[in-house]
Enzyme design. Sequence first.
Site, PDB file in Angstrom:
ATOM      1  N   ALA A  58     -50.258   4.805 -38.609  1.00 37.27           N
ATOM      2  CA  ALA A  58     -48.871   4.359 -38.419  1.00 37.27           C
ATOM      3  C   ALA A  58     -48.013   4.450 -39.666  1.00 37.27           C
ATOM      4  O   ALA A  58     -46.780   4.427 -39.568  1.00 37.27           O
ATOM      5  CB  ALA A  58     -48.863   2.917 -37.910  1.00 37.27           C
ATOM      6  N   LEU A  62     -45.368  11.449 -39.595  1.00 38.21           N
ATOM      7  CA  LEU A  62     -45.235  11.766 -38.168  1.00 38.21           C
ATOM      8  C   LEU A  62     -44.929  10.512 -37.366  1.00 38.21           C
ATOM      9  O   LEU A  62     -44.048  10.507 -36.498  1.00 38.21           O
ATOM     10  CB  LEU A  62     -46.511  12.430 -37.638  1.00 38.21           C
ATOM     11  CG  LEU A  62     -46.518  12.728 -36.137  1.00 38.21           C
ATOM     12  CD1 LEU A  62     -45.451  13.744 -35.774  1.00 38.21           C
ATOM     13  CD2 LEU A  62     -47.889  13.215 -35.681  1.00 38.21           C
ATOM     14  N   LYS A  64     -43.600   7.659 -38.434  1.00 39.13           N
ATOM     15  CA  LYS A  64     -42.280   7.099 -38.780  1.00 39.13           C
ATOM     16  C   LYS A  64     -41.135   7.954 -38.242  1.00 39.13           C
ATOM     17  O   LYS A  64     -40.142   7.429 -37.727  1.00 39.13           O
ATOM     18  CB  LYS A  64     -42.163   6.950 -40.299  1.00 39.13           C
ATOM     19  CG  LYS A  64     -43.027   5.831 -40.870  1.00 39.13           C
ATOM     20  CD  LYS A  64     -42.773   5.627 -42.347  1.00 39.13           C
ATOM     21  CE  LYS A  64     -43.426   6.683 -43.192  1.00 39.13           C
ATOM     22  NZ  LYS A  64     -43.398   6.359 -44.641  1.00 39.13           N
ATOM     23  N   LYS A 194     -52.434  18.778 -33.004  1.00 38.84           N
ATOM     24  CA  LYS A 194     -52.995  19.978 -33.604  1.00 38.84           C
ATOM     25  C   LYS A 194     -53.028  19.807 -35.126  1.00 38.84           C
ATOM     26  O   LYS A 194     -52.264  18.978 -35.650  1.00 38.84           O
ATOM     27  CB  LYS A 194     -52.175  21.209 -33.195  1.00 38.84           C
ATOM     28  CG  LYS A 194     -50.859  21.399 -33.938  1.00 38.84           C
ATOM     29  CD  LYS A 194     -50.219  22.695 -33.500  1.00 38.84           C
ATOM     30  CE  LYS A 194     -48.957  22.987 -34.272  1.00 38.84           C
ATOM     31  NZ  LYS A 194     -49.131  23.318 -35.673  1.00 38.84           N
ATOM     32  N   HIS A 286     -48.099  27.231 -30.549  1.00 34.97           N
ATOM     33  CA  HIS A 286     -46.738  27.172 -30.009  1.00 34.97           C
ATOM     34  C   HIS A 286     -46.368  28.433 -29.222  1.00 34.97           C
ATOM     35  O   HIS A 286     -46.023  28.372 -28.038  1.00 34.97           O
ATOM     36  CB  HIS A 286     -45.717  27.012 -31.139  1.00 34.97           C
ATOM     37  CG  HIS A 286     -45.821  25.726 -31.894  1.00 34.97           C
ATOM     38  ND1 HIS A 286     -46.408  24.596 -31.371  1.00 34.97           N
ATOM     39  CD2 HIS A 286     -45.393  25.383 -33.139  1.00 34.97           C
ATOM     40  CE1 HIS A 286     -46.343  23.628 -32.266  1.00 34.97           C
ATOM     41  NE2 HIS A 286     -45.737  24.078 -33.338  1.00 34.97           N
TER      42      HIS A 286
END
Length: 531
Positions: A58, A62, A64, A194, A286
Site C-alpha cells: 500500500a 501504484l 497511491k 504484470k 499490452h
Amino acid sequence: MQDGAVATPATPVENETPFKNLRDGFLSSVPSTQEFKEAASFDVSKDESTVSITVVGASGDLAKKKIFPALFALYYEVIWWQHFTIFGYARSKMTDAELRNMVSKTLACRIDKRENCGEKIDQFLKRCFYHSGQYDSQENFAELDKKLKEQEGGRVSNRLFYLSIPPNIFIDAVKCTSSSASSGIGWTRVIVEKPFGRDSDSSAALTKALKQYLEEDQIFRIDHYLGKELVENLSVLRFSNLIFEPLWSRQYIRNVQLIFSEDFGTEGRGGYFDNYGILRDIMQNHLLQILALFAMETPVSLDAEDIRNEKVKVLRSMRPLQLEDVVVGQYKSHTKGGVAYPAYIDDNTVPKGSLTPTFAAAALFIDNARWDGVPFLMKAGKALHKKRVQFRHVPGNLYNQNFETDLDQATNELIIRVQPDEAIDLKINNKVPGLGMRLDHSNLNLHYAARYSKEIPDAYERLLLDAIEGERRLFIRSDELDAAWALFTPVLKELEEKNIIPEYYPYGSRGPVGAHYLAARYNVRWGDLGI
C-alpha cells in the site's frame, strides 16, 4: 512494472451474490465436502455480506497513484456495497491516520461529480485502515485477518487482495494470505500485476507456484490496458456494426498496425525496465492482448470463458516471432530547442553499457483462414497510441489517376486512438468541391471528449470492479499467458544470447530507421508518420 496482490486457495461454488447486476461464486478454503454444500446453499443478502479489499504494498506508487484513487472513484460513483472495508498492508510503519492522510492527497472527484466531494472523501477515508507486516510472515497476515474480521462484523466475508508488490515476493504473500487471511465462507481472490515472468519457463513456474495456493478462477492477472475505454469498445465497434464485420478479414484488410509511444524516457524507473525491456513490458502483453481481441472470431457469447477461448485460438494460430521480423532500438541523448535530453544509459538506475531495447518494431502473422498473409505490425517505444487498420486498394479504382502515384492516399483506414484523446477515425475518399475532379481524403471522426461530456473512467476502476464482481473477461487466463510467451520467448532468447546491439535513435524522434525498412518489406508505411 508495478506491484500486485494476494489470495487464498478456496474452491468456487456458484450462488447468487449481493452485488448489483452480477452473479458470482463463493470461494472457500474449508476442506470438507459437507461444508462446501453448506456454503453453496447459504443464501446471501446485502445485509449479510461484506467486501474487504486489501492492497498489499500500500505504500508504493501504484497503490497511491492508481489503486486507491480507483477505489474511491467506484465509491463516489455509488457502485459500492453497503458493507466494505479497505486495508493497506505493507512493511512501512504507519497508522490508520497516516494512511488516510497519504491516500487523501491522491483523491479527486470527477468534473461531473463534484457535488459534496469533500464529504465523500471523508466518508471513504473512514473505511480505510492499515496494518504493517512482512510479506512472508504468516503471523502478520493472521493479525490482518483478525482486523478484517473485526470490520466484517460476523457477515459473510468476500475478500480481494491486490498484490502491488514486486513479482519476486508474490508467492510468499500468496502463501501467507491463503493460510492466514483467506475468507472462511465467501470468496477470496487475488489480483496479480504484470510482469508474469520473463519468458515461457519463468511464467510457467510462477503459474505453478500460484496454483499451489489458489484455484485458477481465484487468480486475476491484470493488464490495465484491457480496461481502457477504446479497447473495450473494439469488439462493440466490430460486432455490432454491420459495415465493419464483413470487411474484417484478409480479403479487405491489407495490414493492421498497433502503435504505442511514450514521449518520455525511463526517468528513474530504469532499474525495473532494464530487467524486462520494451518487448516484455509492452509488446508481449499490452499490444498482443489488443491484437487477440481485434483478430478473434465472433465468440459464442459475452461470457468471459467464450471470449478468452477465442483469444487463445488467435494466439495459438500465430507464428512464433522471428529475429528477422524484429527491429530493436535504444534512445540516445539529444538536444532540441536548447534543452538537453539524456540517453537511456544516462539514467542512474540503468547499468552502464546496457543493451536493453527501449524501442521495438515487429511483424507478426496469424496463420488461419481469416488473416492468412496479413501483416500485423507492432511498434512500441519510449522517448518517441494508435491502432490502425489499413484496407486494400479498391480493385480497378476509376480514380487512381486523381491520386497521382501515391495509392496510399486512396486507401481507406480505420484508426482507433486508445490514449490520449480517445477517438475513432474512418478515413474516406471524397471529391473536393469545384468544377474539376480533384480527390481528397477526409476523416469521419468520433472524438470522445467532444461527443461525451462524462469523464472516462480510469482502466483500474473497471478492472477492480470486474474483479470484485467476478467478471473475468478482461483478465488473462493461464493458457492465454502460455500461448503469448510461446510467441516471444524464442526471439527474446536469441536477442540476449547474441547480444544484439540496438539501433540508436535520438530522444524525441520517431525511432530507428530500421523500423521503416521492416514495414517496407511488407509494402507498408507506418501510419503515424503524419502525426
